[in-house]
Design a protein around this motif. Structure first.
Motif, PDB file in Angstrom:
ATOM      1  N   UNK A 170       4.894   1.308  28.306  1.00 22.16           N
ATOM      2  CA  UNK A 170       4.279   0.660  29.464  1.00 22.16           C
ATOM      3  C   UNK A 170       4.587  -0.836  29.479  1.00 22.16           C
ATOM      4  N   UNK A 171       4.580  -1.457  28.286  1.00 23.96           N
ATOM      5  CA  UNK A 171       4.909  -2.881  28.196  1.00 23.96           C
ATOM      6  C   UNK A 171       6.357  -3.123  28.611  1.00 23.96           C
ATOM      7  N   UNK A 172       7.253  -2.275  28.141  1.00 27.80           N
ATOM      8  CA  UNK A 172       8.666  -2.426  28.499  1.00 27.80           C
ATOM      9  C   UNK A 172       8.877  -2.234  29.998  1.00 27.80           C
ATOM     10  N   UNK A 173       8.153  -1.275  30.589  1.00 21.97           N
ATOM     11  CA  UNK A 173       8.275  -1.056  32.031  1.00 21.97           C
ATOM     12  C   UNK A 173       7.743  -2.238  32.819  1.00 21.97           C
ATOM     13  N   UNK A 174       6.661  -2.843  32.337  1.00 25.29           N
ATOM     14  CA  UNK A 174       6.107  -4.008  33.015  1.00 25.29           C
ATOM     15  C   UNK A 174       7.092  -5.174  32.979  1.00 25.29           C
ATOM     16  N   UNK A 209       9.854  -4.376  35.395  1.00 24.42           N
ATOM     17  CA  UNK A 209       9.420  -4.553  36.790  1.00 24.42           C
ATOM     18  C   UNK A 209       9.523  -6.015  37.187  1.00 24.42           C
ATOM     19  N   UNK A 210       9.152  -6.922  36.296  1.00 24.67           N
ATOM     20  CA  UNK A 210       9.247  -8.354  36.613  1.00 24.67           C
ATOM     21  C   UNK A 210      10.700  -8.799  36.726  1.00 24.67           C
ATOM     22  N   UNK A 211      11.583  -8.176  35.920  1.00 25.31           N
ATOM     23  CA  UNK A 211      13.002  -8.524  35.989  1.00 25.31           C
ATOM     24  C   UNK A 211      13.647  -7.940  37.239  1.00 25.31           C
ATOM     25  N   UNK A 212      13.192  -6.738  37.625  1.00 30.79           N
ATOM     26  CA  UNK A 212      13.702  -6.088  38.828  1.00 30.79           C
ATOM     27  C   UNK A 212      15.135  -5.590  38.678  1.00 30.79           C
ATOM     28  N   UNK A 224      14.797  -2.422  36.115  1.00 26.61           N
ATOM     29  CA  UNK A 224      13.775  -1.489  36.584  1.00 26.61           C
ATOM     30  C   UNK A 224      14.308  -0.062  36.593  1.00 26.61           C
ATOM     31  N   UNK A 225      15.553   0.105  37.005  1.00 24.56           N
ATOM     32  CA  UNK A 225      16.154   1.448  37.053  1.00 24.56           C
ATOM     33  C   UNK A 225      16.451   1.963  35.642  1.00 24.56           C
ATOM     34  N   UNK A 282      16.153   8.813  31.566  1.00 20.60           N
ATOM     35  CA  UNK A 282      15.861   9.709  30.444  1.00 20.60           C
ATOM     36  C   UNK A 282      16.450   9.165  29.153  1.00 20.60           C
ATOM     37  N   UNK A 283      17.613   8.549  29.253  1.00 19.07           N
ATOM     38  CA  UNK A 283      18.280   7.999  28.062  1.00 19.07           C
ATOM     39  C   UNK A 283      17.385   6.970  27.374  1.00 19.07           C
ATOM     40  N   UNK A 284      16.835   6.026  28.146  1.00 16.39           N
ATOM     41  CA  UNK A 284      15.997   4.973  27.561  1.00 16.39           C
ATOM     42  C   UNK A 284      14.700   5.562  27.029  1.00 16.39           C
TER      43      UNK A 284
END
Length: 348
Positions: free
Chosen positions: A187-191, A194-197, A201-202, A207-209
């Motif tokens: 969740x931290x990595x996704x946040x 998201x800020x980097x965009x 974000x993609x 699935x790999x990540x």
């Protein structure tokens, strides 16, 4: 232009460069052989011919311990994510180590194929797994290398540098892995993504990540990392012991602190060389001996070749046994769940 054409050109270029590197390695090996058989080293050759059998046996045993510790490191690190057969893992490690003599990172490719095809471990997880093994290797080896390079002898300063830098590396790795592992870490990595965009974000949602992220579980346990560091310390002690024994056998004793530095150089060059380990490690040993100002750097050529010869004998014999263990005709055939996890020793 077809997109495949640049890839083919790059691939062809890599093959040519690595093939050229392998030829350079052979040339370096030839140079080391010439140095070993030079008139200045005739005393070494006479001592080798008269060496007691028990010393040769001890040298071969040290090589076997190096192999075992390497396989054990791979096994313990993967255990929280996959429980594979312990002796099959050892057999895979032996064959991969033997294949590291040739260029094109053949040993690494063999590991990937075996664990992906036979053990059905996803490629993304294999990458994270190998990365974790490399990180533990770095926090174990680099402090020893730095301490030996700084002090040139094992004393209180050497111990202070090795222990302090080793503990610092251990703490940083465990804390970062603990912070970013698991559901919360994802969740931290996704946040952050998201800020980097954009591409970040993609990428983080692939699935790999998500699969590779599971590799942080290997390093998130301080106890497991401590066990892996201990295994690597035994590994490095055995590698240093090889140089100590080889020096004793040829009648050119080497101080223990110098053995640690030579073994570290030998190992790092072997891991980093893309064109195979033949010749490059031996030339690096002579170069290191020259840099350290040892009395007879040429004598190191004979010692390095003796280490290589004993290593090659042990590796080739055990590789043949390992091929029989895995089965040449079914080496890359996927196995059933029960077969894949049988024969595991319990290591927490």
């Amino acid at each position: 232009m077809n997109a495949a054409q640049p890839l083919k050109r790059i691939s062809r270029t890599k093959v040519i460069l690595q093939g050229f590197g392998f030829l350079i390695g052979l040339a370096l090996l030839g140079w080391c052989v010439k140095q070993a058989f030079s008139p200045d080293n005739q005393r070494q050759l006479a001592a080798l011919r008269q060496a007691p059998v028990y010393q040769i046996a001890m040298l071969c045993s040290a090589n076997a311990v190096v192999l075992f510790c390497s396989g054990l490191s791979f096994y313990v690190s993967l255990r929280p994510l996959r429980r594979l057969n312990f002796w099959d893992m050892q057999a895979t490690n032996v064959i991969a180590t033997f294949l590291s003599y040739v260029p094109f990172k053949t040993g690494m490719l063999f590991r990937i194929l075996i664990h992906n095809r036979r053990d059905r471990v996803p490629v993304a997880l294999i990458g994270a797994w190998f990365g974790a093994v490399s990180i533990v290797m770095a926090i174990t080896l680099l402090p020893l290398f730095a301490a030996s390079l700084s002090t040139r002898e094992i004393n209180s300063k050497w111990i202070a540098i090795a222990v302090s830098t080793g503990l610092a590396g251990y703490a940083v790795v465990c804390l970062l892995a603990w912070y970013f592992h698991g559901t919360r870490g994802m969740a931290i990595l996704r946040a952050i993504a998201e800020r980097m965009g954009g591409w970040a974000r993609k990428l983080v949602r692939t699935t790999f990540v998500r699969t590779a992220h599971g590799g942080l579980d290997i390093l998130a346990s301080p106890k497991r990392v401590a066990v892996l560091v201990l295994v690597r310390l035994v590994d490095m002690a055995s590698q240093a012991l090889r140089f100590y024994l080889a020096g004793m056998i040829v009648g050119t004793p080497i101080a223990l602190d110098t053995c640690v530095l030579l073994a570290s150089t030998h190992f790092v060059v072997g891991v980093m060389s893309p064109a195979g380990t033949v010749g490059t490690r031996e030339a690096a040993i002579v170069g290191t001996a020259t840099m350290l100002g040892l009395e007879n750097p040429q004598a190191m050529a004979g010692i390095a070749l003796l280490v290589l010869a004993s290593e090659a004998v042990v590796n080739s014999v055990l590789a043949a046994v390992s091929v029989m263990r895995l089965g040449a005709h079914r080496m890359f055939v996927p196995r059933g769940e029960n077969e894949a996890t049988s024969g595991i020793t319990r290591i927490e």
